[in-house]
Design a protein around this motif. Structure first.
Motif, PDB file in Angstrom:
ATOM      1  N   GLU A   1       0.832  -1.209   0.000  1.00 47.06           N
ATOM      2  CA  GLU A   1       0.000   0.000   0.000  1.00 47.06           C
ATOM      3  C   GLU A   1       0.866   1.258   0.000  1.00 47.06           C
ATOM      4  O   GLU A   1       0.587   2.223  -0.715  1.00 47.06           O
ATOM      5  N   GLU A   2       1.935   1.253   0.790  1.00 50.17           N
ATOM      6  CA  GLU A   2       2.840   2.402   0.824  1.00 50.17           C
ATOM      7  C   GLU A   2       3.496   2.631  -0.539  1.00 50.17           C
ATOM      8  O   GLU A   2       3.669   3.768  -0.963  1.00 50.17           O
ATOM      9  N   ARG A   3       3.848   1.555  -1.224  1.00 44.90           N
ATOM     10  CA  ARG A   3       4.432   1.696  -2.569  1.00 44.90           C
ATOM     11  C   ARG A   3       3.420   2.315  -3.537  1.00 44.90           C
ATOM     12  O   ARG A   3       3.771   3.180  -4.344  1.00 44.90           O
ATOM     13  N   LEU A   4       2.185   1.864  -3.459  1.00 39.96           N
ATOM     14  CA  LEU A   4       1.143   2.431  -4.316  1.00 39.96           C
ATOM     15  C   LEU A   4       0.909   3.911  -3.977  1.00 39.96           C
ATOM     16  O   LEU A   4       0.764   4.744  -4.880  1.00 39.96           O
ATOM     17  N   HIS A   5       0.914   4.242  -2.698  1.00 39.90           N
ATOM     18  CA  HIS A   5       0.720   5.634  -2.296  1.00 39.90           C
ATOM     19  C   HIS A   5       1.862   6.507  -2.802  1.00 39.90           C
ATOM     20  O   HIS A   5       1.632   7.635  -3.251  1.00 39.90           O
ATOM     21  N   SER A   6       3.074   6.006  -2.733  1.00 43.07           N
ATOM     22  CA  SER A   6       4.217   6.767  -3.238  1.00 43.07           C
ATOM     23  C   SER A   6       4.066   7.028  -4.735  1.00 43.07           C
ATOM     24  O   SER A   6       4.284   8.153  -5.207  1.00 43.07           O
ATOM     25  N   THR A   7       3.676   6.005  -5.467  1.00 43.47           N
ATOM     26  CA  THR A   7       3.488   6.156  -6.913  1.00 43.47           C
ATOM     27  C   THR A   7       2.377   7.144  -7.212  1.00 43.47           C
ATOM     28  O   THR A   7       2.527   8.021  -8.065  1.00 43.47           O
ATOM     29  N   ARG A   8       1.261   7.023  -6.517  1.00 49.67           N
ATOM     30  CA  ARG A   8       0.127   7.924  -6.765  1.00 49.67           C
ATOM     31  C   ARG A   8       0.494   9.365  -6.446  1.00 49.67           C
ATOM     32  O   ARG A   8       0.169  10.275  -7.208  1.00 49.67           O
TER      33      ARG A   8
ATOM     34  N   PHE B   1       3.406  10.706  -6.551  1.00 52.55           N
ATOM     35  CA  PHE B   1       4.318  11.174  -7.598  1.00 52.55           C
ATOM     36  C   PHE B   1       3.537  11.563  -8.854  1.00 52.55           C
ATOM     37  O   PHE B   1       3.819  12.590  -9.481  1.00 52.55           O
ATOM     38  N   LEU B   2       2.547  10.750  -9.212  1.00 54.35           N
ATOM     39  CA  LEU B   2       1.718  11.068 -10.378  1.00 54.35           C
ATOM     40  C   LEU B   2       0.962  12.375 -10.182  1.00 54.35           C
ATOM     41  O   LEU B   2       0.872  13.202 -11.098  1.00 54.35           O
ATOM     42  N   PHE B   3       0.427  12.586  -8.980  1.00 56.28           N
ATOM     43  CA  PHE B   3      -0.261  13.845  -8.719  1.00 56.28           C
ATOM     44  C   PHE B   3       0.712  15.020  -8.723  1.00 56.28           C
ATOM     45  O   PHE B   3       0.364  16.111  -9.193  1.00 56.28           O
ATOM     46  N   ALA B   4       1.908  14.834  -8.210  1.00 55.78           N
ATOM     47  CA  ALA B   4       2.903  15.915  -8.259  1.00 55.78           C
ATOM     48  C   ALA B   4       3.177  16.298  -9.708  1.00 55.78           C
ATOM     49  O   ALA B   4       3.213  17.492 -10.051  1.00 55.78           O
ATOM     50  N   ALA B   5       3.347  15.301 -10.571  1.00 63.83           N
ATOM     51  CA  ALA B   5       3.595  15.574 -11.992  1.00 63.83           C
ATOM     52  C   ALA B   5       2.389  16.245 -12.639  1.00 63.83           C
ATOM     53  O   ALA B   5       2.544  17.181 -13.436  1.00 63.83           O
ATOM     54  N   LEU B   6       1.190  15.792 -12.292  1.00 65.95           N
ATOM     55  CA  LEU B   6      -0.025  16.379 -12.864  1.00 65.95           C
ATOM     56  C   LEU B   6      -0.190  17.831 -12.423  1.00 65.95           C
ATOM     57  O   LEU B   6      -0.405  18.726 -13.251  1.00 65.95           O
ATOM     58  N   PHE B   7      -0.085  18.097 -11.113  1.00 68.38           N
ATOM     59  CA  PHE B   7      -0.242  19.462 -10.615  1.00 68.38           C
ATOM     60  C   PHE B   7       0.820  20.384 -11.219  1.00 68.38           C
ATOM     61  O   PHE B   7       0.518  21.505 -11.630  1.00 68.38           O
ATOM     62  N   ALA B   8       2.068  19.917 -11.276  1.00 66.59           N
ATOM     63  CA  ALA B   8       3.140  20.737 -11.846  1.00 66.59           C
ATOM     64  C   ALA B   8       2.911  20.980 -13.334  1.00 66.59           C
ATOM     65  O   ALA B   8       3.157  22.078 -13.837  1.00 66.59           O
ATOM     66  N   SER B   9       2.422  19.959 -14.032  1.00 69.36           N
ATOM     67  CA  SER B   9       2.202  20.088 -15.478  1.00 69.36           C
ATOM     68  C   SER B   9       1.104  21.090 -15.808  1.00 69.36           C
ATOM     69  O   SER B   9       1.158  21.754 -16.845  1.00 69.36           O
ATOM     70  N   LEU B  10       0.107  21.192 -14.940  1.00 73.68           N
ATOM     71  CA  LEU B  10      -1.027  22.074 -15.228  1.00 73.68           C
ATOM     72  C   LEU B  10      -0.898  23.460 -14.599  1.00 73.68           C
ATOM     73  O   LEU B  10      -1.660  24.363 -14.946  1.00 73.68           O
ATOM     74  N   ALA B  11       0.059  23.649 -13.704  1.00 73.04           N
ATOM     75  CA  ALA B  11       0.168  24.914 -12.979  1.00 73.04           C
ATOM     76  C   ALA B  11       0.483  26.092 -13.903  1.00 73.04           C
ATOM     77  O   ALA B  11      -0.142  27.149 -13.798  1.00 73.04           O
ATOM     78  N   TRP B  12       1.427  25.928 -14.789  1.00 77.86           N
ATOM     79  CA  TRP B  12       1.919  27.061 -15.580  1.00 77.86           C
ATOM     80  C   TRP B  12       1.960  26.784 -17.084  1.00 77.86           C
ATOM     81  O   TRP B  12       2.528  27.562 -17.831  1.00 77.86           O
ATOM     82  N   THR B  13       1.387  25.662 -17.516  1.00 74.79           N
ATOM     83  CA  THR B  13       1.534  25.247 -18.909  1.00 74.79           C
ATOM     84  C   THR B  13       0.235  24.685 -19.455  1.00 74.79           C
ATOM     85  O   THR B  13      -0.513  24.028 -18.739  1.00 74.79           O
ATOM     86  N   GLU B  14      -0.015  24.947 -20.736  1.00 76.31           N
ATOM     87  CA  GLU B  14      -1.074  24.267 -21.470  1.00 76.31           C
ATOM     88  C   GLU B  14      -0.399  23.300 -22.438  1.00 76.31           C
ATOM     89  O   GLU B  14       0.598  23.632 -23.067  1.00 76.31           O
ATOM     90  N   TRP B  15      -0.964  22.110 -22.544  1.00 68.56           N
ATOM     91  CA  TRP B  15      -0.406  21.030 -23.349  1.00 68.56           C
ATOM     92  C   TRP B  15      -1.256  20.887 -24.612  1.00 68.56           C
ATOM     93  O   TRP B  15      -2.353  20.358 -24.552  1.00 68.56           O
ATOM     94  N   HIS B  16      -0.742  21.370 -25.740  1.00 65.64           N
ATOM     95  CA  HIS B  16      -1.522  21.418 -26.976  1.00 65.64           C
ATOM     96  C   HIS B  16      -1.199  20.264 -27.909  1.00 65.64           C
ATOM     97  O   HIS B  16      -0.106  19.695 -27.873  1.00 65.64           O
ATOM     98  N   GLY B  17      -2.170  19.953 -28.768  1.00 67.76           N
ATOM     99  CA  GLY B  17      -1.985  18.917 -29.779  1.00 67.76           C
ATOM    100  C   GLY B  17      -1.695  17.568 -29.142  1.00 67.76           C
ATOM    101  O   GLY B  17      -2.321  17.178 -28.152  1.00 67.76           O
ATOM    102  N   ALA B  18      -0.737  16.867 -29.716  1.00 63.01           N
ATOM    103  CA  ALA B  18      -0.390  15.531 -29.230  1.00 63.01           C
ATOM    104  C   ALA B  18       0.187  15.557 -27.816  1.00 63.01           C
ATOM    105  O   ALA B  18       0.178  14.532 -27.124  1.00 63.01           O
ATOM    106  N   PHE B  19       0.645  16.718 -27.353  1.00 60.87           N
ATOM    107  CA  PHE B  19       1.191  16.814 -26.001  1.00 60.87           C
ATOM    108  C   PHE B  19       0.116  16.555 -24.937  1.00 60.87           C
ATOM    109  O   PHE B  19       0.428  16.270 -23.790  1.00 60.87           O
ATOM    110  N   VAL B  20      -1.153  16.670 -25.334  1.00 64.74           N
ATOM    111  CA  VAL B  20      -2.270  16.373 -24.434  1.00 64.74           C
ATOM    112  C   VAL B  20      -2.147  14.967 -23.862  1.00 64.74           C
ATOM    113  O   VAL B  20      -2.553  14.711 -22.732  1.00 64.74           O
TER     114      VAL B  20
END
Length: 162
Positions: free
Chosen positions: A30-37, A39-58
């Motif tokens: 469970e701790e391994r899954l929580h760490s992965t999740r 990390f995914l949310f950190a990447a998602l929040f950082a990706s959407l904070a200051w950038t728009e992802w257009h075209g195939a980058f979506v």
């Protein structure tokens, strides 16, 4: 942002305080899954904070959302096999899953619009929301590291006698 706030409550109240997951050997998976999740949310929040992802980058955002959904689905199974969840955790999980649907719907609408644009990254300033998403990205990354360290420690512990 609502998802990050509800998730923080779940992590602090249920995982760290009530269930004390980082100190329980049986919660290693469970701790391994929580760490992965986280990390995914950190990447998602950082990706959407200051950038728009257009075209195939979506597809980067779609991949993060899809991976998070798979990790969360697996986590529901693992935690149900390992421990009895307190009522507060079941309650917050209900809100997290409901909010996930809202988040996917709203993000999906933006992604459809962005997908129609030429491929590339465009700077975006969402005002205070960009700063909040940046802080949430750092917080999620910190919790991901905390979970990863707990996983390493739990992996070195001797299993409890039957």
């Amino acid at each position: 942002m609502a998802h990050g706030i509800i998730g923080l409550l779940d992590v602090v109240i249920n995982h760290a305080w009530l269930s004390k997951l980082p100190s329980r050997r049986e919660c290693l998976a469970e701790e391994r899954l929580h760490s992965t999740r986280e990390f995914l949310f950190a990447a998602l929040f950082a990706s959407l904070a200051w950038t728009e992802w257009h075209g195939a980058f979506v597809w980067w955002i779609v991949a993060l959302l899809g991976a998070e959904l798979l990790v969360s689905a697996r986590d529901v199974v693992v935690e149900g096999e390992v421990r009895l969840l307190p009522p507060s955790e079941r309650f917050l999980h209900l809100f997290l899953f409901m909010n996930l649907g809202v988040m996917y719907t709203l993000t999906g609408q933006a992604l459809l619009a962005w997908h129609a644009l030429p491929a590339g990254l465009a700077p975006a300033d969402h005002g205070w929301a960009s700063w909040v998403l940046s802080a949430m990205a750092l917080g999620a990354l910190a919790w991901s590291v905390r979970y990863a360290r707990a996983s390493l420690r739990l992996g070195r512990m001797e299993p409890a006698p039957a």
